[in-house]
Design a protein around this motif. Structure first.
Motif, PDB file in Angstrom:
ATOM      1  N   ILE A 172       0.604  -0.819   0.125  1.00  0.00           N
ATOM      2  CA  ILE A 172       0.195   0.174  -0.143  1.00  0.00           C
ATOM      3  C   ILE A 172       1.129   1.414   0.428  1.00  0.00           C
ATOM      4  O   ILE A 172       0.333   2.175  -0.589  1.00  0.00           O
ATOM      5  N   VAL A 173       2.020   1.437   0.761  1.00  0.00           N
ATOM      6  CA  VAL A 173       2.415   2.128   1.127  1.00  0.00           C
ATOM      7  C   VAL A 173       3.551   2.605  -0.803  1.00  0.00           C
ATOM      8  O   VAL A 173       4.094   3.313  -0.728  1.00  0.00           O
ATOM      9  N   GLU A 174       3.760   1.563  -1.327  1.00  0.00           N
ATOM     10  CA  GLU A 174       4.192   1.650  -2.322  1.00  0.00           C
ATOM     11  C   GLU A 174       3.373   2.315  -3.758  1.00  0.00           C
ATOM     12  O   GLU A 174       3.800   2.967  -4.367  1.00  0.00           O
ATOM     13  N   GLU A 175       2.062   1.854  -3.521  1.00  0.00           N
ATOM     14  CA  GLU A 175       1.093   2.382  -4.328  1.00  0.00           C
ATOM     15  C   GLU A 175       1.001   4.013  -3.775  1.00  0.00           C
ATOM     16  O   GLU A 175       0.839   4.315  -5.108  1.00  0.00           O
ATOM     17  N   ALA A 176       1.280   3.921  -2.969  1.00  0.00           N
ATOM     18  CA  ALA A 176       0.796   5.541  -2.380  1.00  0.00           C
ATOM     19  C   ALA A 176       1.597   6.227  -3.065  1.00  0.00           C
ATOM     20  O   ALA A 176       1.587   8.137  -3.349  1.00  0.00           O
ATOM     21  N   ARG A 177       2.914   5.995  -2.917  1.00  0.00           N
ATOM     22  CA  ARG A 177       4.509   7.128  -3.247  1.00  0.00           C
ATOM     23  C   ARG A 177       4.327   7.315  -4.735  1.00  0.00           C
ATOM     24  O   ARG A 177       4.538   7.689  -5.047  1.00  0.00           O
ATOM     25  N   ILE A 178       4.147   5.946  -5.672  1.00  0.00           N
ATOM     26  CA  ILE A 178       4.234   6.218  -6.847  1.00  0.00           C
ATOM     27  C   ILE A 178       2.518   7.049  -6.594  1.00  0.00           C
ATOM     28  O   ILE A 178       3.317   8.013  -7.956  1.00  0.00           O
ATOM     29  N   ALA A 179       1.826   6.916  -6.599  1.00  0.00           N
ATOM     30  CA  ALA A 179      -0.009   7.742  -7.056  1.00  0.00           C
ATOM     31  C   ALA A 179       0.818   9.523  -6.628  1.00  0.00           C
ATOM     32  O   ALA A 179       0.287  10.114  -6.901  1.00  0.00           O
ATOM     33  N   MET A 180       1.620   9.357  -5.695  1.00  0.00           N
ATOM     34  CA  MET A 180       2.398  10.376  -4.811  1.00  0.00           C
ATOM     35  C   MET A 180       3.364  11.134  -6.359  1.00  0.00           C
ATOM     36  O   MET A 180       3.380  12.166  -5.915  1.00  0.00           O
ATOM     37  N   GLY A 181       3.849  10.869  -7.191  1.00  0.00           N
ATOM     38  CA  GLY A 181       5.042  11.217  -7.035  1.00  0.00           C
ATOM     39  C   GLY A 181       5.509  11.117  -7.430  1.00  0.00           C
ATOM     40  O   GLY A 181       6.527  11.888  -7.560  1.00  0.00           O
ATOM     41  N   LEU A 182       6.113  10.230  -5.787  1.00  0.00           N
ATOM     42  CA  LEU A 182       7.532  10.606  -4.888  1.00  0.00           C
ATOM     43  C   LEU A 182       8.412   9.214  -5.539  1.00  0.00           C
ATOM     44  O   LEU A 182       8.092   7.751  -6.242  1.00  0.00           O
ATOM     45  N   SER A 183       9.321   8.871  -5.574  1.00  0.00           N
ATOM     46  CA  SER A 183      10.961   8.188  -5.763  1.00  0.00           C
ATOM     47  C   SER A 183      11.407   7.584  -4.566  1.00  0.00           C
ATOM     48  O   SER A 183      10.386   7.636  -3.741  1.00  0.00           O
ATOM     49  N   TYR A 184      11.674   6.016  -5.493  1.00  0.00           N
ATOM     50  CA  TYR A 184      11.636   4.874  -4.381  1.00  0.00           C
ATOM     51  C   TYR A 184      12.819   5.658  -3.102  1.00  0.00           C
ATOM     52  O   TYR A 184      12.486   5.005  -2.508  1.00  0.00           O
ATOM     53  N   ASN A 185      13.964   6.057  -3.678  1.00  0.00           N
ATOM     54  CA  ASN A 185      15.106   7.182  -2.694  1.00  0.00           C
ATOM     55  C   ASN A 185      14.018   7.811  -2.040  1.00  0.00           C
ATOM     56  O   ASN A 185      14.207   7.611  -0.389  1.00  0.00           O
ATOM     57  N   ASP A 186      12.851   8.412  -2.468  1.00  0.00           N
ATOM     58  CA  ASP A 186      11.688   9.268  -0.776  1.00  0.00           C
ATOM     59  C   ASP A 186      11.632   8.749  -0.195  1.00  0.00           C
ATOM     60  O   ASP A 186      11.515   8.867   0.992  1.00  0.00           O
ATOM     61  N   SER A 187      11.025   6.861  -0.879  1.00  0.00           N
ATOM     62  CA  SER A 187      10.887   6.751   0.646  1.00  0.00           C
ATOM     63  C   SER A 187      11.442   5.836   1.650  1.00  0.00           C
ATOM     64  O   SER A 187      11.253   5.052   2.689  1.00  0.00           O
ATOM     65  N   GLN A 188      12.373   5.197   0.840  1.00  0.00           N
ATOM     66  CA  GLN A 188      13.323   4.496   1.549  1.00  0.00           C
ATOM     67  C   GLN A 188      14.236   6.161   2.615  1.00  0.00           C
ATOM     68  O   GLN A 188      13.823   5.454   3.883  1.00  0.00           O
ATOM     69  N   ALA A 189      14.053   7.059   2.146  1.00  0.00           N
ATOM     70  CA  ALA A 189      14.700   8.194   3.394  1.00  0.00           C
ATOM     71  C   ALA A 189      13.764   8.359   3.914  1.00  0.00           C
ATOM     72  O   ALA A 189      13.777   8.332   5.565  1.00  0.00           O
ATOM     73  N   ALA A 190      12.197   8.066   3.814  1.00  0.00           N
ATOM     74  CA  ALA A 190      11.405   8.664   4.994  1.00  0.00           C
ATOM     75  C   ALA A 190      11.397   7.679   5.824  1.00  0.00           C
ATOM     76  O   ALA A 190      11.204   7.710   6.836  1.00  0.00           O
ATOM     77  N   ARG A 191      11.085   6.120   5.268  1.00  0.00           N
ATOM     78  CA  ARG A 191      11.443   5.334   6.294  1.00  0.00           C
ATOM     79  C   ARG A 191      12.365   5.357   7.000  1.00  0.00           C
ATOM     80  O   ARG A 191      11.874   4.558   8.517  1.00  0.00           O
ATOM     81  N   GLU A 192      14.055   5.420   6.433  1.00  0.00           N
ATOM     82  CA  GLU A 192      15.018   5.628   7.640  1.00  0.00           C
ATOM     83  C   GLU A 192      14.445   6.350   8.496  1.00  0.00           C
ATOM     84  O   GLU A 192      14.901   6.109  10.056  1.00  0.00           O
ATOM     85  N   ARG A 193      13.875   7.626   8.846  1.00  0.00           N
ATOM     86  CA  ARG A 193      13.587   9.078   9.388  1.00  0.00           C
ATOM     87  C   ARG A 193      12.859   8.057  10.585  1.00  0.00           C
ATOM     88  O   ARG A 193      12.964   8.934  11.510  1.00  0.00           O
ATOM     89  N   VAL A 194      11.981   7.707  10.195  1.00  0.00           N
ATOM     90  CA  VAL A 194      10.819   7.082  10.958  1.00  0.00           C
ATOM     91  C   VAL A 194      11.556   5.874  11.786  1.00  0.00           C
ATOM     92  O   VAL A 194      11.585   5.625  12.707  1.00  0.00           O
ATOM     93  N   GLN A 195      12.773   5.612  10.933  1.00  0.00           N
ATOM     94  CA  GLN A 195      12.856   4.447  11.965  1.00  0.00           C
ATOM     95  C   GLN A 195      13.775   4.474  12.923  1.00  0.00           C
ATOM     96  O   GLN A 195      13.376   3.775  13.916  1.00  0.00           O
ATOM     97  N   SER A 196      15.116   5.712  12.070  1.00  0.00           N
ATOM     98  CA  SER A 196      15.923   6.054  13.936  1.00  0.00           C
ATOM     99  C   SER A 196      14.672   6.876  15.095  1.00  0.00           C
ATOM    100  O   SER A 196      15.455   6.825  15.909  1.00  0.00           O
ATOM    101  N   ARG A 197      13.883   7.519  14.154  1.00  0.00           N
ATOM    102  CA  ARG A 197      12.851   7.833  15.332  1.00  0.00           C
ATOM    103  C   ARG A 197      12.081   6.801  16.492  1.00  0.00           C
ATOM    104  O   ARG A 197      12.364   7.530  18.168  1.00  0.00           O
ATOM    105  N   LEU A 198      12.062   6.303  16.365  1.00  0.00           N
ATOM    106  CA  LEU A 198      11.544   4.759  16.880  1.00  0.00           C
ATOM    107  C   LEU A 198      13.074   4.069  17.748  1.00  0.00           C
ATOM    108  O   LEU A 198      12.452   3.719  18.718  1.00  0.00           O
ATOM    109  N   ASP A 199      13.971   4.231  16.886  1.00  0.00           N
ATOM    110  CA  ASP A 199      14.809   3.205  17.995  1.00  0.00           C
ATOM    111  C   ASP A 199      15.342   4.761  18.591  1.00  0.00           C
ATOM    112  O   ASP A 199      16.328   3.577  19.648  1.00  0.00           O
ATOM    113  N   ALA A 200      15.103   5.623  19.284  1.00  0.00           N
ATOM    114  CA  ALA A 200      15.341   6.704  19.531  1.00  0.00           C
ATOM    115  C   ALA A 200      14.584   7.064  21.163  1.00  0.00           C
ATOM    116  O   ALA A 200      15.389   7.251  22.180  1.00  0.00           O
ATOM    117  N   ASP A 201      13.543   6.076  20.550  1.00  0.00           N
ATOM    118  CA  ASP A 201      12.595   6.197  21.480  1.00  0.00           C
ATOM    119  C   ASP A 201      12.049   5.519  22.278  1.00  0.00           C
ATOM    120  O   ASP A 201      13.287   4.114  23.008  1.00  0.00           O
TER     121      ASP A 201
END
Length: 149
Positions: free
Chosen positions: A120-149
């Motif tokens: 679903i995230v991948e389908e949404a990313r494509i429909a929103m006109g964002l790149s795979y790299n945008d998605s990977q960077a977003a995922r890494e930012r979220v994971q970093s915040r979760l790891d810090a908590d």
């Protein structure tokens, strides 16, 4: 046009849903991701409420009402593309990146990334006109915040 599209998929006796905007589209996508594993938990509901409150400056009650509307929109909409395209057409790049990050926040919240959620995230990313790299960077930012908590 979108209103007619959504009305075609809902029974006539239901209350009319509002025309979706970027906020409702993102909320419906968040609900769709949370429900992808067929286990819509209270923690996920609360997280969606917090995300909507944070991104759109709602108080807790307003955010819950928006989420409830998004649950109905999610049920009425046939595909993820519709919501992703609406976000792409009505928001700027920064808002789309924030939306993608919010989707990853829901996916990663329980420590398990279900294949259906990622799809679903991948389908949404494509429909929103964002790149795979945008998605990977977003995922890494979220994971970093979760790891810090």
């Amino acid at each position: 046009m979108l209103k007619k599209f959504f009305q075609a998929f809902r029974p006539q006796q239901q209350t009319t849903l509002p025309d979706p905007d970027a906020e409702l589209a993102l909320g419906a996508l968040l609900v769709r991701v949370a429900q992808a594993d067929r286990d819509y938990k209270l923690e996920e509901i609360r997280l969606i409420d917090r995300i909507l409150a944070r991104l759109y400056q709602h108080n807790a009650i307003e955010a819950a009402k928006v989420r409830a509307t998004c649950e109905k929109l999610h049920a009425a909409a046939p595909d993820t593309d519709t919501f992703g395209k609406l976000i792409r057409e009505t928001t700027d790049l920064q808002e789309r990146l924030a939306a993608l990050e919010a989707l990853w926040e829901v996916v990663l919240a329980d420590g398990n990334s279900d294949e259906g959620e990622i799809k679903i995230v991948e389908e949404a990313r494509i429909a929103m006109g964002l790149s795979y790299n945008d998605s990977q960077a977003a995922r890494e930012r979220v994971q970093s915040r979760l790891d810090a908590d």
